[in-house]
Design an enzyme around this catalytic site. Sequence first.
Site, mmCIF file in Angstrom:
data_model
loop_
_atom_site.group_PDB
_atom_site.id
_atom_site.type_symbol
_atom_site.label_atom_id
_atom_site.label_comp_id
_atom_site.label_asym_id
_atom_site.label_seq_id
_atom_site.Cartn_x
_atom_site.Cartn_y
_atom_site.Cartn_z
ATOM 1 N N CYS A 192 0.795 -1.227 0.000
ATOM 2 C CA CYS A 192 0.000 0.000 0.000
ATOM 3 C C CYS A 192 0.831 1.283 0.000
ATOM 4 O O CYS A 192 0.265 2.373 -0.093
ATOM 5 C CB CYS A 192 -0.950 0.011 1.187
ATOM 6 S SG CYS A 192 -2.091 -1.384 1.197
ATOM 7 N N CYS A 234 0.350 2.422 6.662
ATOM 8 C CA CYS A 234 0.764 1.050 6.914
ATOM 9 C C CYS A 234 0.791 0.317 5.576
ATOM 10 O O CYS A 234 0.297 0.811 4.570
ATOM 11 C CB CYS A 234 -0.223 0.364 7.860
ATOM 12 S SG CYS A 234 -1.918 0.316 7.221
#
Length: 473
Positions: free
Chosen positions: A137, A457
């Site tokens: 991500c 994250c």
Amino acid sequence: MASMLLNSMRSCSVSHSWAMRFGVRSLSATAPLQAQVQTKSKKTLARPGVKNIVLVEGVRTPFLLSGTMYVDLMPHDLARAALQGLLNRTGVPKDAVDYIIYGTVIQEVKTSNVAREAAMGAGFSDKIPAHTVTMACISSNQAMTSAVGLIAAGQCDAVVAGGVEFMSDVPIRHSRKMRKTMLSLNKAKTLGQKLSLIGSIRMAHLSPELPAVAEFSTAETMGHSADRLAAAFGVSRVEQDEFAVRSHSLAKKAQESGLLEDVISFKVPGRDIVSKDNGIRPSSMEQMAKLKPAFIKPHGTVTAANSSFLTDGASAVLIMSEEKALAMGYKPKAYLRDFVYVSQDPKDQLLLGPTYSTPKVLERAGLSMSDIDVFEFHEAFAGQIMANLKAMDSDWFAQTYMGRKSKVGTPSMDKFNLWGGSLSLGHPFGATGCRLVTTVAHRLKKEGGQYGLVAACAAGGQGHAMVIEAYPQ
């Protein structure tokens, strides 16, 4: 199934001790559209002998729910659209860019170096090198910081970075046994060999391997991990639903107020023009409460509505040395300052990247939480956000797991994700980082702040944070 959560918690060596230390934190489902940040007189983060590197412009295609308007495209189509949008908005000559870097997560095998294919499709010179990076991500964050590194090293003056993800058509593989049979068939020389191989195929061989957002090292899906994390930090279902409602409500207000300036219109081949994100859907707490747990059933707290949804989209930013940008007549949006990458245990701390990266990047920049005017955190799950906020507000967690003397503290919600976030705007894995950085730049200008902080994250237990400084108006 009812025992799944209990078994998960027993397997987590820190869960019980975490849960004892983190109480329920209430979160208002509403927040002001714009933080009341006054322009402050603060030191600049410029350093003698170090190049100032600036964000000149950032754009993105509308982020759409997978399986909707983009369903018949390919990833490079979206990336090309973002690059063309960047060219149109900046007017930068196509041969003035030194390098192009794109991030993506689930690669289309036909265009594995999607940066190169999209760049040539967008009309950039074929003399410009391009490569693709992947870091879950934070892939486009990695693309941007790689661009910063090239400029800081004197290798380049102007780099385009971006990211793309296309979840409407992910690669689905044959089973391992079927693949081996098909490859052997390709090598078979006689009819007898071919018939023998065909005869060896069984029904089980035809079962496909479907992709899953799961950790290779733990075989656990990210949603399951988010549910365990929320339970470990005592994050209630109500807290998660409240945060999700907040995200969608703020995104809707920002969209209707014209604040999402990075979104470009895109004429989808064979379809209509798309000009806005289609996943923003404000709801009520009563409607949210009707949804059942999506991962840990029946006692989990993570649902489809308080999780980010599968999204198609692409983003692109133009990064330059300040000297080059000014020489070409550009007014930069922001300075890209210090950044860090972190990694930790992918089983029990998979989604705690912001907790670990935020204090490190603040220390590098010589700042504190109170110096930050704008926060943009990636919202993978509402539970993940709330767990990070509780971890950041805990001396015990800082001392026990981070080796720090005290907590870093939590962002003020009056400064936090005020134009919505990944829960509402969407989360094309490879493209979100550029959206976060561009949003910080726009919010700093709109709200009169000087420093912004991006944190995210990522799968693998990794994380990233970057400090961004407003460009003098």
